[in-house]
Design a protein around this motif. Structure first.
Motif, short mmCIF file in Angstrom:
data_model
loop_
_atom_site.label_atom_id
_atom_site.label_comp_id
_atom_site.label_asym_id
_atom_site.label_seq_id
_atom_site.Cartn_x
_atom_site.Cartn_y
_atom_site.Cartn_z
N THR A 182 0.84 -1.19 0.00
CA THR A 182 0.00 0.00 0.00
C THR A 182 0.88 1.24 0.00
OG1 THR A 182 -1.77 -1.13 1.21
CG2 THR A 182 -1.80 1.27 1.23
N ILE A 183 0.81 2.02 -1.08
CA ILE A 183 1.55 3.29 -1.16
C ILE A 183 0.70 4.41 -0.58
CG2 ILE A 183 2.69 4.92 -2.71
CD1 ILE A 183 4.05 2.18 -2.58
N GLU A 184 -0.56 4.45 -0.95
CA GLU A 184 -1.53 5.40 -0.40
C GLU A 184 -2.83 4.63 -0.15
OE1 GLU A 184 -1.41 8.75 0.42
OE2 GLU A 184 0.75 8.49 0.16
N GLU A 262 9.20 2.62 -4.28
CA GLU A 262 8.17 3.03 -3.32
C GLU A 262 8.30 4.50 -2.98
OE1 GLU A 262 7.65 0.53 0.14
OE2 GLU A 262 8.28 -1.22 -1.00
N ARG A 263 9.53 4.99 -2.76
CA ARG A 263 9.73 6.41 -2.44
C ARG A 263 9.26 7.30 -3.59
NH1 ARG A 263 14.52 4.34 -0.11
NH2 ARG A 263 15.72 4.80 -2.01
N LYS A 266 5.48 7.33 -3.74
CA LYS A 266 4.94 8.14 -2.66
C LYS A 266 5.05 9.63 -3.01
CE LYS A 266 3.53 8.19 1.77
NZ LYS A 266 2.30 7.49 2.24
N GLN A 267 6.22 10.05 -3.49
CA GLN A 267 6.43 11.44 -3.87
C GLN A 267 5.46 11.88 -4.97
OE1 GLN A 267 10.50 11.43 -5.10
NE2 GLN A 267 11.33 11.40 -3.01
N THR A 268 5.22 10.98 -5.91
CA THR A 268 4.39 11.32 -7.06
C THR A 268 2.91 11.39 -6.72
OG1 THR A 268 5.98 10.24 -8.55
CG2 THR A 268 3.76 10.62 -9.41
N GLU A 270 1.24 10.99 -3.47
CA GLU A 270 0.71 11.48 -2.19
C GLU A 270 -0.03 12.81 -2.34
OE1 GLU A 270 2.27 11.55 2.39
OE2 GLU A 270 3.59 12.46 0.88
N PRO A 271 0.51 13.78 -3.12
CA PRO A 271 -0.22 15.05 -3.27
C PRO A 271 -1.59 14.91 -3.94
CG PRO A 271 2.07 15.28 -3.95
CD PRO A 271 1.80 13.81 -3.81
N ARG A 273 -3.76 12.49 -3.39
CA ARG A 273 -4.72 11.94 -2.43
C ARG A 273 -5.64 10.91 -3.08
NH1 ARG A 273 -5.06 14.12 2.33
NH2 ARG A 273 -7.27 13.56 2.57
#
Length: 316
Positions: A182-184, A262-263, A266-268, A270-271, A273
């Motif tokens: 799960t990334i988001e 994964e990093r 997440k960076q791509t 997460e904003p 939502r």
């Protein structure tokens, strides 16, 4: 978090199920590969099916399986042939986008049937979704996967999906040996669409670009280092594609270290939502699970599940 639809998506049309003792057509719309016809025929016969191999499969023009005219003619002929129950691509490679502006989408729509492939074949999945509106299948290639002795879930996922054993409401099976990440978290409903990330980016700005509104985007790739994956995702972000999505399902990104990927994910995302689930075994990997492109699905990223929300094939 639940991503609620901003508008109602109509389902892509299901296609006829692959019948028992059906006929599977083999075409090569992209690159060439040697085919052991006897092995392929025996492999399919052992599973109850016959093969019809179209002429371009045996041709080669550099990195292409025959001329554009030959590859296009085989695509049209396989769909038009009433005896062919499903179409599988020989391999990916290069060249499929060269056909897009000459495809007779009315012919395809009027003769809809299961169409299977991945990698360069992504261009056809996107174009058929946009201009013919029926479900296609991001699934195994004949040479690399079915005849290449991929792990057993590859074959069972392929046949279960095409035969209609996976129905609306089914949670798509994913082998426990390959944990999902799960990334988001969150739940989203939308149309599953996508495939090879490089190909999705390659057709941006053309009439065959992904129609991303309300989509659960599936992406996978191979032989692309992390910085190129970053570049491709940034391209989609700057084009406005990522902002239209309801969720993202990430397949195998072969050759990229998992923690670094994964990093980046997440960076791509997460904003934005939106729910993002990674690690799905489909594409350039073993096993290679079949996914229905254009089908309505529910993505539960926190629950690590993908649920089919429509029938993708219809039994006669």
């Amino acid at each position: 978090m639940t991503v609620k639809p901003t508008h109602v998506l109509s389902p892509h049309a299901p296609v006829p199920a692959l019948p028992a003792e059906g006929l599977i057509g083999v075409i090569a719309p992209a690159g060439p590969a040697p085919l052991d016809t006897d092995k392929a025929t025996a492999w399919m016969r052992a599973r109850g099916y016959a093969l019809r191999i179209f002429p371009g499969v045996y041709e080669k023009e550099g990195y292409l399986a025959g001329s554009d005219e030959r590859r296009l003619a085989d695509l049209h002929a396989a769909f038009a042939d009433p005896q062919v129950d499903a179409i599988i691509c020989l391999r990916g490679g290069y060249g499929t986008p060269r056909l897009l502006d000459r495809i007779d989408f009315d012919l395809l729509r009027n003769n809809a049937k299961p169409f299977i492939g991945y990698s360069d074949i992504t261009a056809l999945h996107l174009a058929i979704s946009r201009y013919a509106g029926f479900v296609t299948f991001h699934g195994p290639l004949l040479n690399a996967d079915l005849l290449g002795d991929r792990k057993r879930p590859t074959e069972s996922s392929f046949f279960n999906m095409l035969r209609g054993q996976v129905k609306a409401g089914s949670v798509l099976t994913h082998p426990v040996a390959y944990p999902l990440i799960t990334i988001e978290p969150g739940i989203a409903h939308g149309r599953l669409l996508g495939g090879n990330l490089s190909m999705i980016a390659a057709v941006m700005g053309t009439p065959y670009a992904i129609d991303a509104e309300g989509v659960i985007l599936f992406i996978e790739d191979i032989n692309e280092p992390l910085y190129r994956i970053d570049r491709l995702l940034t391209h989609l972000r700057l084009a406005g594609t990522l902002g239209q999505l309801r969720g993202v399902l990430v397949g195998d990104v072969a050759g990229v270290e998992t923690a670094a990927l994964e990093r980046l994910l997440k960076q791509t995302f997460e904003p934005l939502r939106i729910p993002v689930l990674a690690g799905w075994r489909s594409g350039h990997c073993d096993p290679n699970l079949t996914l229905p492109m254009g089908a309505l699905v529910k993505l539960d990223a926190g629950g690590k599940a993908l649920v089919l929300e429509q029938d993708v094939v219809i039994k006669s």
